[in-house]
Write an enzyme that holds these catalytic residues in place. Structure first.
Site, short mmCIF file in Angstrom:
data_model
loop_
_atom_site.label_atom_id
_atom_site.label_comp_id
_atom_site.label_asym_id
_atom_site.label_seq_id
_atom_site.Cartn_x
_atom_site.Cartn_y
_atom_site.Cartn_z
N THR A 34 -21.38 -2.31 -14.62
CA THR A 34 -20.45 -1.28 -14.16
C THR A 34 -19.11 -1.88 -13.76
OG1 THR A 34 -22.31 0.06 -13.43
CG2 THR A 34 -20.15 0.61 -12.50
N ASP A 49 -20.41 -3.28 -7.41
CA ASP A 49 -21.49 -2.65 -8.18
C ASP A 49 -22.21 -3.71 -9.03
OD1 ASP A 49 -23.05 -0.62 -9.48
OD2 ASP A 49 -21.38 0.77 -9.18
N ARG A 85 1.18 -2.96 6.56
CA ARG A 85 2.12 -2.08 7.27
C ARG A 85 3.20 -2.84 8.05
NH1 ARG A 85 -2.78 1.61 9.37
NH2 ARG A 85 -3.86 -0.31 8.71
N ASP A 141 0.82 -1.21 0.00
CA ASP A 141 0.00 0.00 0.00
C ASP A 141 0.86 1.27 0.00
OD1 ASP A 141 -2.04 -1.84 0.07
OD2 ASP A 141 -2.36 -1.66 2.22
N LYS A 172 -11.81 -4.29 -4.75
CA LYS A 172 -13.08 -4.40 -4.02
C LYS A 172 -14.26 -3.86 -4.84
CE LYS A 172 -11.23 -4.51 0.66
NZ LYS A 172 -9.83 -4.06 0.44
N SER A 210 -12.16 -6.93 8.41
CA SER A 210 -11.36 -7.02 9.63
C SER A 210 -11.60 -5.85 10.58
CB SER A 210 -9.87 -7.04 9.26
OG SER A 210 -9.52 -5.85 8.56
N GLN A 266 -8.89 -0.50 12.06
CA GLN A 266 -8.28 -1.79 11.73
C GLN A 266 -8.01 -2.58 13.02
OE1 GLN A 266 -7.98 -4.20 9.84
NE2 GLN A 266 -6.23 -3.99 8.49
N GLN A 267 -8.21 -3.89 12.95
CA GLN A 267 -7.94 -4.78 14.08
C GLN A 267 -6.98 -5.87 13.62
OE1 GLN A 267 -11.97 -5.06 16.48
NE2 GLN A 267 -12.33 -5.69 14.38
N TYR A 268 -5.96 -6.15 14.42
CA TYR A 268 -4.96 -7.13 14.04
C TYR A 268 -5.00 -8.41 14.88
CZ TYR A 268 -2.56 -3.54 11.25
OH TYR A 268 -2.23 -2.59 10.32
N ASP A 328 -6.51 -5.30 -5.29
CA ASP A 328 -7.54 -5.25 -4.23
C ASP A 328 -8.54 -4.13 -4.53
OD1 ASP A 328 -8.94 -5.61 -1.89
OD2 ASP A 328 -7.32 -4.94 -0.57
P1 BMP Z 1 -2.45 -3.39 7.01
O1 BMP Z 1 -1.77 -4.75 7.31
O2 BMP Z 1 -1.47 -2.29 6.80
O3 BMP Z 1 -3.50 -3.03 8.02
O4 BMP Z 1 -3.16 -3.55 5.60
C1 BMP Z 1 -4.21 -4.44 5.38
C2 BMP Z 1 -4.57 -4.50 3.91
O5 BMP Z 1 -5.63 -5.46 3.74
C3 BMP Z 1 -5.06 -3.20 3.32
O6 BMP Z 1 -4.62 -3.11 1.98
C4 BMP Z 1 -6.58 -3.32 3.35
O7 BMP Z 1 -7.18 -2.63 2.27
C5 BMP Z 1 -6.79 -4.82 3.21
N1 BMP Z 1 -7.99 -5.35 3.91
C6 BMP Z 1 -8.15 -5.26 5.28
O8 BMP Z 1 -7.30 -4.73 5.99
N2 BMP Z 1 -9.29 -5.78 5.86
C7 BMP Z 1 -10.29 -6.37 5.15
O9 BMP Z 1 -11.25 -6.85 5.72
C8 BMP Z 1 -10.11 -6.49 3.76
C9 BMP Z 1 -8.96 -5.99 3.16
O10 BMP Z 1 -8.80 -6.12 1.85
#
Ligand code: BMP
Length: 250
Positions: free
Chosen positions: A101, A97, A222, A39, A94, A146, A201-203, A92
């Site tokens: 389209t 539509d 990241r 990204d 996504k 996520s 975002q959640q990891y 990606d």
């Molecule tokens: P990062 O590890 O920096 O948070 O990036 C996650 C990547 O995965 C981003 O490109 C985001 O668009 C994609 N993504 C996501 O994080 N969660 C989803 O549910 C779907 C995704 O495509």
């Protein structure tokens, strides 16, 4: 078939789609189930990253519409690196539509994704027929996101999985849970040192996504491209992911 308790090894998965088979072939050969999400916003950063992580990933996930100086010269150079280092180009986009389209967005405009991508993401929200326009690529359907507060609840996920399972060009899905063995599972939101960001975002750790979700491929953004040494980080994620995958087979 309902998801099983014991996971099926990658080589045992009955994936029909040629791009799905290619991913599995690369994974077994490279001992990697890592997809790096690139990204970054310039061509030079993207090419540098592709060189650095290419040996350690099965695919490079792109958001080409964030690249300031996008050109087909970039695509040509990426294709050369992808061929040499054996990984796929995964846009990606996504799509979300109606079929007509999406077909225009896929084939036309600035990016002409259909001309170069091996795989694309699409939301199944517009129904099965809308996904039929993605020919000659592997479609990964987004069935669960996520991020905190996502609207992809259990009801939506069940319906979305149904669309994915009935679409012949869908090779897998993005989700944060185990899915049927006929689909490849891709899980983003993976980071070894962070629990999330300030934008929802959640990891999870590689350990969790392979062992608890039985994911097939983890997607790391990241955690790799923002690290001091992208190559070393890619190796770290590759190793953590592959070991967690092997342990999840027992
Ligand atoms: P990062 O590890 O920096 O948070 O990036 C996650 C990547 O995965 C981003 O490109 C985001 O668009 C994609 N993504 C996501 O994080 N969660 C989803 O549910 C779907 C995704 O495509």
């Amino acid at each position: 078939a309902p998801p099983q308790m014991k996971r099926i090894p990658l080589e045992g998965k009955k994936i029909q789609h040629p791009i799905g088979k290619k991913l599995i072939e690369f994974a077994l050969k490279k001992k990697s189930n890592l997809i790096a999400s690139a990204d970054v916003i310039t061509s030079s950063e993207l090419l540098k990253l592709a060189e650095e992580v290419g040996d350690h990933v099965v695919a490079l996930k792109l958001h080409t519409d964030i690249i300031k100086d996008f050109s087909f010269d970039l695509i040509d150079k990426l294709k050369v690196i992808a061929k040499e280092k054996e990984f796929l180009l995964f846009e990606d986009r996504k799509f979300a539509d109606i079929g007509n389209t999406q077909e225009l967005q896929f084939k036309e405009g600035v990016y002409k994704i259909a001309d170069w991508a091996d795989m694309v993401t699409a939301h199944p929200i517009a129904g099965e027929e809308s996904l039929q326009v993605f020919e000659h690529v592997g479609v990964v359907a987004i069935v669960e996101m996520s991020s905190k507060g996502t609207l992809t609840d259990d009801y939506y996920i069940t319906k979305a999985l149904n669309v994915a399972e009935n679409s012949s060009n869908v090779l897998g899905v993005v989700a944060q849970r185990q899915v049927a063995d006929e689909l490849l599972l891709f899980t983003p939101g993976v980071n070894l040192s962070s629990k999330g960001d300030t934008k929802g975002q959640q990891y999870n750790t590689p350990e969790r996504v392979f062992k608890a979700y039985h994911t097939d491929f983890m997607i790391v953004g990241r955690g790799i491209y923002q690290s001091v040494n992208a190559k070393e980080s890619a190796i770290e994620y590759q190793t953590a992911g592959w070991n967690a995958y092997l342990e999840s087979l027992n």
